[in-house]
Motif scaffolding. Sequence first.
Motif, mmCIF file in Angstrom:
data_model
loop_
_atom_site.group_PDB
_atom_site.id
_atom_site.type_symbol
_atom_site.label_atom_id
_atom_site.label_comp_id
_atom_site.label_asym_id
_atom_site.label_seq_id
_atom_site.Cartn_x
_atom_site.Cartn_y
_atom_site.Cartn_z
ATOM 1 N N GLY A 21 0.817 -1.212 0.000
ATOM 2 C CA GLY A 21 0.000 0.000 0.000
ATOM 3 C C GLY A 21 0.847 1.256 0.000
ATOM 4 N N LEU A 22 1.926 1.229 0.767
ATOM 5 C CA LEU A 22 2.843 2.365 0.795
ATOM 6 C C LEU A 22 3.539 2.513 -0.543
ATOM 7 N N SER A 23 3.851 1.401 -1.164
ATOM 8 C CA SER A 23 4.484 1.420 -2.476
ATOM 9 C C SER A 23 3.586 2.108 -3.502
ATOM 10 N N GLU A 24 2.311 1.817 -3.445
ATOM 11 C CA GLU A 24 1.368 2.444 -4.374
ATOM 12 C C GLU A 24 1.237 3.939 -4.125
ATOM 13 N N SER A 25 1.202 4.346 -2.868
ATOM 14 C CA SER A 25 0.994 5.759 -2.565
ATOM 15 C C SER A 25 2.232 6.611 -2.811
ATOM 16 N N THR A 26 3.429 6.035 -2.678
ATOM 17 C CA THR A 26 4.648 6.813 -2.889
ATOM 18 C C THR A 26 5.194 6.678 -4.303
ATOM 19 N N GLY A 27 4.878 5.578 -4.979
ATOM 20 C CA GLY A 27 5.428 5.338 -6.302
ATOM 21 C C GLY A 27 6.815 4.712 -6.256
ATOM 22 N N LEU A 28 7.208 4.221 -5.086
ATOM 23 C CA LEU A 28 8.501 3.550 -4.923
ATOM 24 C C LEU A 28 8.291 2.048 -4.864
ATOM 25 N N SER A 29 9.315 1.300 -5.206
ATOM 26 C CA SER A 29 9.196 -0.157 -5.151
ATOM 27 C C SER A 29 9.223 -0.630 -3.694
ATOM 28 N N ARG A 30 8.691 -1.807 -3.466
ATOM 29 C CA ARG A 30 8.701 -2.376 -2.113
ATOM 30 C C ARG A 30 10.128 -2.603 -1.639
ATOM 31 N N ARG A 31 10.996 -3.007 -2.530
ATOM 32 C CA ARG A 31 12.400 -3.240 -2.175
ATOM 33 C C ARG A 31 13.059 -1.941 -1.695
ATOM 34 N N THR A 32 12.829 -0.850 -2.391
ATOM 35 C CA THR A 32 13.402 0.439 -1.994
ATOM 36 C C THR A 32 12.852 0.871 -0.649
ATOM 37 N N LEU A 33 11.562 0.679 -0.444
ATOM 38 C CA LEU A 33 10.962 1.054 0.839
ATOM 39 C C LEU A 33 11.543 0.226 1.980
ATOM 40 N N ARG A 34 11.748 -1.064 1.756
ATOM 41 C CA ARG A 34 12.356 -1.897 2.792
ATOM 42 C C ARG A 34 13.771 -1.432 3.096
ATOM 43 N N ARG A 35 14.505 -1.013 2.073
ATOM 44 C CA ARG A 35 15.854 -0.491 2.285
ATOM 45 C C ARG A 35 15.828 0.775 3.119
ATOM 46 N N VAL A 36 14.879 1.653 2.852
ATOM 47 C CA VAL A 36 14.765 2.897 3.622
ATOM 48 C C VAL A 36 14.376 2.579 5.058
ATOM 49 N N LEU A 37 13.426 1.681 5.242
ATOM 50 C CA LEU A 37 12.931 1.365 6.582
ATOM 51 C C LEU A 37 13.966 0.652 7.441
ATOM 52 N N THR A 38 14.761 -0.221 6.846
ATOM 53 C CA THR A 38 15.751 -0.966 7.622
ATOM 54 C C THR A 38 17.126 -0.310 7.604
ATOM 55 N N GLU A 39 17.304 0.671 6.705
ATOM 56 C CA GLU A 39 18.582 1.352 6.506
ATOM 57 C C GLU A 39 19.697 0.382 6.119
ATOM 58 N N ARG A 40 19.341 -0.652 5.399
ATOM 59 C CA ARG A 40 20.332 -1.624 4.922
ATOM 60 C C ARG A 40 20.128 -1.829 3.428
ATOM 61 N N ASP A 41 21.234 -1.900 2.701
ATOM 62 C CA ASP A 41 21.155 -2.155 1.282
ATOM 63 C C ASP A 41 20.954 -3.641 1.015
ATOM 64 N N LYS A 42 21.691 -4.475 1.726
ATOM 65 C CA LYS A 42 21.564 -5.925 1.615
ATOM 66 C C LYS A 42 21.557 -6.517 3.017
ATOM 67 N N LYS A 43 21.155 -7.748 3.109
ATOM 68 C CA LYS A 43 21.177 -8.427 4.395
ATOM 69 C C LYS A 43 22.633 -8.563 4.848
ATOM 70 N N GLY A 44 22.938 -8.069 6.032
ATOM 71 C CA GLY A 44 24.282 -8.143 6.566
ATOM 72 C C GLY A 44 25.231 -7.084 6.037
ATOM 73 N N ALA A 45 24.717 -6.085 5.327
ATOM 74 C CA ALA A 45 25.587 -5.048 4.768
ATOM 75 C C ALA A 45 26.206 -4.213 5.883
ATOM 76 N N GLN A 46 27.425 -3.798 5.681
ATOM 77 C CA GLN A 46 28.147 -3.036 6.704
ATOM 78 C C GLN A 46 27.781 -1.559 6.693
ATOM 79 N N LYS A 47 27.625 -0.967 5.512
ATOM 80 C CA LYS A 47 27.313 0.451 5.490
ATOM 81 C C LYS A 47 25.815 0.660 5.299
ATOM 82 N N PRO A 48 25.254 1.696 5.911
ATOM 83 C CA PRO A 48 23.816 1.932 5.806
ATOM 84 C C PRO A 48 23.412 2.418 4.417
#
Length: 72
Positions: A21-48
């Motif tokens: 639902g957030l993806s539809e309202s912002t126009g961003l992909s779910r993957r990008t939103l998860r990255r913003v919410l978790t502040e991680r690019d990949k699982k176990g990534a060192q830099k935010p």
Amino acid sequence: MVDYQKRAAYLLSQVDGNVSGLSESTGLSRRTLRRVLTERDKKGAQKPYKPSKMVRDKINRTWYRKATKAAK
């Protein structure tokens, strides 16, 4: 400095925690939103994850359109 993770989390709470639902309202992909919410690019990534200007603009646009005065 604006905390985009908090803004995205607030917007997520407005759609009952539904990332799709957030993806539809912002126009961003779910993957990008998860990255913003978790502040991680990949699982176990060192830099935010640092959102790009386009991502920041879309979050801001939705934030100003949907957030209440008390939240702003």
